[in-house]
Design a protein around this motif. Structure first.
Motif, short mmCIF file in Angstrom:
data_model
loop_
_atom_site.label_atom_id
_atom_site.label_comp_id
_atom_site.label_asym_id
_atom_site.label_seq_id
_atom_site.Cartn_x
_atom_site.Cartn_y
_atom_site.Cartn_z
N VAL A 149 0.86 -1.19 0.00
CA VAL A 149 0.00 0.00 0.00
C VAL A 149 0.89 1.24 0.00
N LYS A 150 0.42 2.26 -0.71
CA LYS A 150 1.27 3.44 -0.89
C LYS A 150 0.45 4.73 -0.78
N PRO A 151 0.81 5.61 0.17
CA PRO A 151 0.12 6.90 0.22
C PRO A 151 0.52 7.76 -0.98
N GLN A 152 -0.42 8.48 -1.52
CA GLN A 152 -0.09 9.44 -2.58
C GLN A 152 -1.04 10.62 -2.44
N ARG A 153 -0.49 11.77 -2.06
CA ARG A 153 -1.30 12.95 -1.78
C ARG A 153 -0.69 14.16 -2.46
N TYR A 229 -3.80 -4.50 -1.68
CA TYR A 229 -3.18 -3.52 -2.57
C TYR A 229 -3.94 -2.20 -2.42
N GLY A 230 -3.22 -1.14 -2.24
CA GLY A 230 -3.89 0.15 -2.12
C GLY A 230 -2.96 1.29 -2.48
N LYS A 231 -3.57 2.39 -2.87
CA LYS A 231 -2.77 3.59 -3.16
C LYS A 231 -3.67 4.80 -3.09
#
Ligand code: NAP
Ligand code: BLA
Length: 325
Positions: A149-153, A229-231
């Protein structure tokens, strides 16, 4: 000399260019892009010809191999065009967004006697090697958990945050399933929950700001696995974690750190960086085309993973566990 046409100019395409330039058996001849301005650098740096469609490139220059490194929604159509022109094809995963398209492409490649190779770089990296090499040491595996999982802001308003372009999250991120399927084999059944948040209330329904998808797989060999899985914007902590629980011990990989855990000792495992995997894939393709050496994956395996990913999509929609035949 294998004359190559490349479709796409993004991250994967650039690494393909580097790999092709470094190998004397290949010559990058044409590049296909929607944007002529973006291809200027390729023309300046590598002296390749640029085109705005694959058809145009096929008409204008002699090519042996087409490398498809563009958005997922275009893979199937481009692969079909290349195969119909009797060209070998390398395509970044996923081969297609539907099982029908994927199976038709396999049949077409066979009848045209052309190579159809679906890249799965996750199988070429050092994590997979460490996972496979240390599997025996944990005994009989009962449970596996794999989380990326990956933060994307802010979430980019790009194709990989668009369902129609990327596909269902586990289809676009097919490597997460393929990594486990390569090791544990066929899947008996799958359940899945997929959460999607859109960019804002007025935004195009096609873009999302976050996806978070978690699937529970029962492998035929008896292993149970959870793949997450996440983003995007609602992810607050980056995680890249693979845990394998056996009856004699466990494997635990966190980023590039790995440990093998036994009742009486814990051993550190070396996991290298993820560099060089596109180059390794390209090298294997050129080996295969020049010497007939078998590749590390056949397209049927990738299409099986696609079948599992699409079963996950169905499971998330219906709320029911899906049994695979
Ligand atoms: P990227 O950097 O975003 O590049 C996407 C490419 O697609 C661009 O070169 C763009 O080229 C083309 N394109 C066509 N229609 C587009 C659209 N509507 N929006 C944006 N771009 C569009 O993507 P990438 O990471 O290289 O991924 C390309 C493929 O490689 C995908 O299938 C992906 O699953 C696969 N892949 C990537 C990685 C990785 O590490 N990045 C790993 C494994 C697999 P033009 O505009 O010049 O035509
Ligand atoms: C996979 N990376 C992917 C994919 C996309 C991106 C679209 C295919 C879909 C998926 O499996 O998730 C795109 N990755 C990105 C973007 C960034 C990123 C836009 O990290 C922005 C920083 N890929 C990179 C970079 C690395 C990278 C910079 O673009 C860094 C080392 C590695 N991406 C990488 C690897 C995979 C992947 C190794 C295969 C996934 C796997 O191992 O399962």
């Amino acid at each position: 000399m294998i004359r190559v046409g490349l479709v796409g100019t993004g991250y994967a395409a650039r690494l393909r260019v580097q790999a092709l330039q470094a190998d004397p058996r290949a010559q990058l001849v044409a590049i296909v892009s929607h944007s002529l301005s973006r291809t200027q650098a390729f023309v300046d740096d590598y002296g390749v010809q640029r085109f705005t469609s694959l058809e145009e490139a096929l008409r204008a220059v002699e090519l042996d191999l087409i490398v498809i490194a563009t958005v997922n929604a275009e893979h199937a159509t481009l692969a079909r065009t290349a195969l119909l022109a009797q060209k070998h094809v390398v395509v970044e995963y996923p081969l297609a967004l539907t099982l029908e398209d994927a199976n038709n492409l396999i049949a077409l490649a066979r009848s045209q006697r052309c190579l159809l190779h679906v890249e799965h770089i996750e199988l070429l990296g050092s994590l997979q090697q460490a996972f496979v090499h240390n599997l025996e040491a944990v005994g009989n595996v009962g449970y596996v958990q794999y989380t990326t999982v990956k933060p994307q802001r802010p979430a980019p308003r790009r194709w990989n945050y668009q369902l129609s372009q990327f596909g269902f999250p586990l289809v676009g991120a097919l490597s997460r399933l393929q990594r486990l399927i390569k090791v544990f084999g066929l899947v008996d059944s799958i359940s899945c929950q997929a959460y999607m948040w859109s960019v804002d209330s007025t935004a195009s329904e096609h873009h999302f700001s976050t996806c978070l998808c978690t699937a529970q797989l029962a492998f035929k060999c008896g292993v149970a696995a959870q793949v997450t899985y996440g983003k995007g914007e609602r992810i607050w902590l980056a995680e890249r974690r693979l845990e394998v629980h056996g009856d004699r011990g466990a494997l635990h990989f966190d980023g590039n750190q790995g440990v093998l855990i036994h009742a009486d000792a814990t051993q550190t495992l070396e996991v290298g960086s993820r560099r060089g995997v596109f180059a390794a894939d390209t090298r294997q393709v050129l080996d295969h085309l020049t010497t007939g050496q078998p590749l590390y994956i056949i397209p049927e395996e990738s299409v099986y993973a696609l079948k599992v990913a699409l079963a996950a999509a169905t499971a998330s929609k219906t709320g029911q566990r899906v049994h695979l035949d």
